[in-house]
Design a protein around this motif. Structure first.
Motif, short mmCIF file in Angstrom:
data_model
loop_
_atom_site.label_atom_id
_atom_site.label_comp_id
_atom_site.label_asym_id
_atom_site.label_seq_id
_atom_site.Cartn_x
_atom_site.Cartn_y
_atom_site.Cartn_z
N LEU A 15 0.75 -1.26 0.19
CA LEU A 15 0.04 0.00 -0.07
C LEU A 15 0.87 1.28 -0.11
N LEU A 16 2.06 1.40 0.87
CA LEU A 16 2.85 2.45 0.71
C LEU A 16 3.40 2.49 -0.63
N ASP A 17 3.78 1.59 -1.36
CA ASP A 17 4.18 1.69 -2.66
C ASP A 17 3.08 2.46 -3.52
N ALA A 18 1.98 1.91 -3.53
CA ALA A 18 1.14 2.04 -4.52
C ALA A 18 0.62 3.74 -4.10
N VAL A 19 0.47 4.04 -3.12
CA VAL A 19 0.26 5.52 -2.69
C VAL A 19 1.29 6.51 -2.96
N GLY A 20 2.71 5.91 -2.81
CA GLY A 20 3.97 6.62 -3.16
C GLY A 20 3.83 6.86 -4.69
N HIS A 21 3.38 5.74 -5.47
CA HIS A 21 3.41 6.18 -7.07
C HIS A 21 2.10 6.97 -7.08
N PRO A 150 -1.34 -2.54 -18.71
CA PRO A 150 -2.21 -2.21 -19.76
C PRO A 150 -3.69 -2.83 -19.28
N ASN A 151 -4.86 -2.34 -19.67
CA ASN A 151 -6.11 -2.84 -19.44
C ASN A 151 -6.84 -2.32 -20.53
N PRO A 152 -8.19 -3.01 -20.89
CA PRO A 152 -8.94 -2.50 -21.90
C PRO A 152 -9.78 -1.07 -21.27
N LEU A 153 -10.27 -1.19 -20.12
CA LEU A 153 -11.08 -0.16 -19.73
C LEU A 153 -10.09 1.46 -19.60
N ALA A 154 -8.76 1.16 -19.18
CA ALA A 154 -8.10 2.45 -19.35
C ALA A 154 -7.94 2.94 -20.76
N ASP A 155 -7.97 1.84 -21.58
CA ASP A 155 -7.71 2.27 -23.35
C ASP A 155 -9.04 2.97 -23.50
N ARG A 156 -10.20 2.53 -23.16
CA ARG A 156 -11.62 2.93 -23.71
C ARG A 156 -11.94 4.43 -23.07
N ALA A 157 -11.50 4.65 -21.83
CA ALA A 157 -11.76 5.73 -21.15
C ALA A 157 -11.17 7.19 -22.04
N ASP A 158 -11.76 8.37 -21.73
CA ASP A 158 -10.95 9.55 -22.09
C ASP A 158 -9.80 9.73 -21.53
N ASP A 159 -9.88 9.41 -19.90
CA ASP A 159 -8.68 9.47 -19.12
C ASP A 159 -8.98 8.48 -18.27
N SER A 160 -7.68 8.04 -17.62
CA SER A 160 -7.66 6.98 -16.41
C SER A 160 -6.48 7.22 -15.50
N LEU A 161 -7.00 6.65 -14.33
CA LEU A 161 -5.96 6.66 -13.29
C LEU A 161 -5.77 5.25 -13.01
N CYS A 162 -4.56 4.88 -12.88
CA CYS A 162 -4.14 3.37 -13.04
C CYS A 162 -3.10 3.15 -11.79
N ILE A 163 -3.67 2.36 -10.70
CA ILE A 163 -2.78 1.94 -9.57
C ILE A 163 -1.89 0.84 -9.93
N GLU A 164 -0.63 1.06 -9.94
CA GLU A 164 0.38 0.05 -9.98
C GLU A 164 0.62 -0.51 -8.64
N ALA A 165 -0.31 -1.84 -8.57
CA ALA A 165 -0.09 -2.92 -7.69
C ALA A 165 -0.67 -4.06 -8.22
N ASP A 166 -0.11 -4.91 -7.55
CA ASP A 166 -0.34 -6.51 -8.16
C ASP A 166 -1.67 -6.85 -7.13
N ASN A 167 -1.68 -6.51 -6.16
CA ASN A 167 -2.92 -7.19 -5.08
C ASN A 167 -4.19 -6.41 -5.31
N THR A 168 -5.19 -7.04 -5.54
CA THR A 168 -6.49 -6.31 -5.54
C THR A 168 -6.84 -5.64 -4.42
N ALA A 169 -6.77 -5.98 -3.40
CA ALA A 169 -6.99 -5.14 -2.25
C ALA A 169 -6.30 -3.90 -2.01
N THR A 170 -4.92 -3.96 -2.73
CA THR A 170 -4.14 -2.91 -2.34
C THR A 170 -4.79 -1.82 -3.56
N VAL A 171 -5.14 -2.33 -4.64
CA VAL A 171 -5.75 -1.50 -5.69
C VAL A 171 -6.85 -0.72 -5.06
#
Length: 227
Positions: A15-21, A150-171
């Motif tokens: 979580l610290l890494d994700a929030v830092g990013h 990459p993910n399809p929703l980020a590609d189809r949106a006008d703008d996106s905020l993508c959280i760099e974390a492998d854990n679903t809970a952390t995202v």
């Protein structure tokens, strides 16, 4: 160190890494979103929000902050969580299928210039992808909060905020931080933006007398007398 304590430390570090990013890469985007959302809602526009599972709960958290308040007292703004109306949701799911849960509601409630916020840890949910396509085709501004690219929703949106974390809970936890930052930015922009009077027309609408009624049967167009 026990396995459970080790896992807890690893979770906190993730979580610290994700929030830092998020702090390094996402604050500017969230500020822009808050400014844009304040301008839209001040003019009578609307936020539509949706997600699945935990992301549904977070989308509803966002709409609650806008209709209610975040920190300080302010006017209520129009925001709808598309997954929260159970009769509509189950009717659409039953009659049209799960993939249409949100797209059909976007068609019903969305207007050009409104904002559609879609939240997904994977960015691959078919019902959110359909909503994004429908929203963009209808002239809504589509934003996505997702997990890593990459993910399809980020590609189809006008703008996106993508959280760099492998854990679903952390995202999801980082998404909650991002939502609160968005609310802070919105409130700051809302205080600085004069609100459109309730009696003023929305942009793109005209005022004045209603158009004349169509001529009745047998009356040529343009021949009706006016008093």
């Amino acid at each position: 160190m026990t396995d459970s304590l080790h896992a807890a430390h690893a979770h906190c570090q993730s979580l610290l890494d994700a929030v830092g990013h998020l702090r390094r890469r996402g604050l500017g985007r969230l500020t822009e979103w808050g400014d844009h959302l304040a301008a839209v809602l001040h003019l009578g526009g609307r936020l539509l929000a949706a997600g699945n599972g935990g992301s549904a709960a977070q989308a509803q958290h966002l709409t609650a902050e806008l209709v209610g308040r975040y920190r300080t007292e302010r006017p209520a703004y129009s925001a709808i969580a598309l997954h929260a109306e159970t009769s509509t949701l189950t009717a659409i799911g039953n009659d049209y299928g799960f993939e249409e849960l949100y797209a059909r509601q976007v068609t019903a409630h969305g207007r050009p210039g409104d904002v559609l916020m879609l939240m997904s840890t994977s960015g691959r949910s078919p019902n959110l992808l359909a909503a994004a396509d429908t929203g963009r085709a209808a002239g809504l501004r589509v934003w996505a909060m997702t997990g890593p690219r990459p993910n399809p929703l980020a590609d189809r949106a006008d703008d996106s905020l993508c959280i760099e974390a492998d854990n679903t809970a952390t995202v999801q936890e980082a998404h909650l931080v991002a939502l609160h930052l968005l609310c802070e930015s919105f409130d700051a922009a809302a205080r600085a933006t004069p609100r459109l009077p309730a009696t003023a027309p929305l942009p793109g609408l005209t005022t004045g007398a209603p158009p004349p009624a169509a001529p009745g049967p047998g009356v040529p167009a343009g021949s009706r007398e006016t008093p």
